[in-house]
Design an enzyme around this catalytic site. Structure first.
Site, PDB file in Angstrom:
ATOM      1  N   LYS A 237       0.850  -1.191   0.148  1.00 53.96           N
ATOM      2  CA  LYS A 237       0.062  -0.165  -0.072  1.00 53.96           C
ATOM      3  C   LYS A 237       0.961   1.350  -0.110  1.00 53.96           C
ATOM      4  O   LYS A 237       0.256   2.351  -0.567  1.00 53.96           O
ATOM      5  CB  LYS A 237      -0.918  -0.002   1.325  1.00 53.96           C
ATOM      6  CG  LYS A 237      -2.017  -0.921   1.031  1.00 53.96           C
ATOM      7  CD  LYS A 237      -3.032  -1.041   2.246  1.00 53.96           C
ATOM      8  CE  LYS A 237      -4.123  -1.821   2.074  1.00 53.96           C
ATOM      9  NZ  LYS A 237      -5.270  -1.748   3.020  1.00 53.96           N
TER      10      LYS A 237
ATOM     11  N   GLY B 190     -13.599  -6.237   9.984  1.00 52.79           N
ATOM     12  CA  GLY B 190     -13.626  -5.240   9.030  1.00 52.79           C
ATOM     13  C   GLY B 190     -14.328  -5.668   7.502  1.00 52.79           C
ATOM     14  O   GLY B 190     -14.070  -4.927   6.646  1.00 52.79           O
TER      15      GLY B 190
END
Length: 244
Positions: free
Chosen positions: A65, A227
């Site tokens: 990321k 999540g």
């Protein structure tokens, strides 16, 4: 056929492929496909793109990321401020990076907290997901402290999480991969004995559905959430970007 996919390593825990395949089937989208691409080394990203010239968009997960940033042609201003990318739009061979993690987390957290106000947060972890969470909390005006195994610049160590800090920080967010399948017997080393029914613990991990982090919290009466909703919300935001 428009091709989309996920890059990261490893990807055995990911639900993204199943999510998008089900979405395409449910919504009658017949001109799109979604694949998982395990990419151990981000240095191989340019070669990967050459080998897959038909790609229109990518999701990006651990550990790329942040390391993907130098390989992009353009970066959305919000993503640039966050310093992490989880969505890439590919147009005429050019890659533009976005961050939809913060959108997904922000909206999911609001659903979780509901009427709770004046809360302070502890963010466990300092990676790309942590940066998205930080951006969301800033937008929601929720003060926070970052907890790291190697603290710097005002961060806290796990050893510093004493009773007072735990009492004054009712929201605790795990942004680390600890507890992710198949390593389900791991969890962040926080003092779970200091949790109460007034605490809210949010785990960005969604596989397994109930992590050890969450189980330890529930034993103390704390409220928990995984999540998965964040995954859905960020995926839908990515789909909008790819099709805009």
């Amino acid at each position: 056929m428009r091709r989309f996919g996920l890059i990261g390593y490893p990807l055995g825990h990911s639900f993204s492929g199943k999510y998008f395949t089900a979405k395409f089937l449910c919504e009658g989208i017949t001109d799109a496909g979604y694949e998982l691409f395990e990419l151990p080394d981000i240095a191989d990203f340019p070669a990967f793109l050459r080998q897959n010239p038909g790609l229109k968009g990518l999701n990006v997960t651990i550990p790329h990321k942040q390391t993907i940033l130098p390989f992009l042609n353009e970066i959305d201003p919000v993503a640039a401020k966050i310093g992490a990318i989880n969505t890439v739009k590919i147009t005429n061979g050019k890659c533009t990076g976005f961050n939809t993690d913060y959108i997904g987390f922000r909206d999911s957290l609001q659903n979780f907290l509901q009427e709770l106000t004046a809360v302070k947060a502890l963010i466990l972890g300092t990676g790309g997901a942590s940066k998205a969470v930080q951006a969301a909390l800033q937008e929601l005006h929720i003060p926070f402290k970052i907890v790291s195994r190697n603290p710097e610049n005002g961060q806290l160590s796990y050893a510093e999480l004493g009773p007072e800090i735990m009492e004054t920080h009712q929201l605790i967010i795990n942004t680390t991969p600890l507890g992710t399948f198949p390593n389900t017997e791991t969890c962040p080393e926080i003092p779970y004995q200091n949790l109460t029914a007034k605490h809210y613990l949010y785990d960005l991990v969604y596989n397994p559905e109930e992590t050890l982090f969450m189980k330890n919290a529930m034993e103390k009466g704390a409220k928990t959430k995984n999540g998965y909703e964040m995954l859905v919300l960020q995926a839908e935001a990515a789909w909008q970007i790819w099709n805009s």
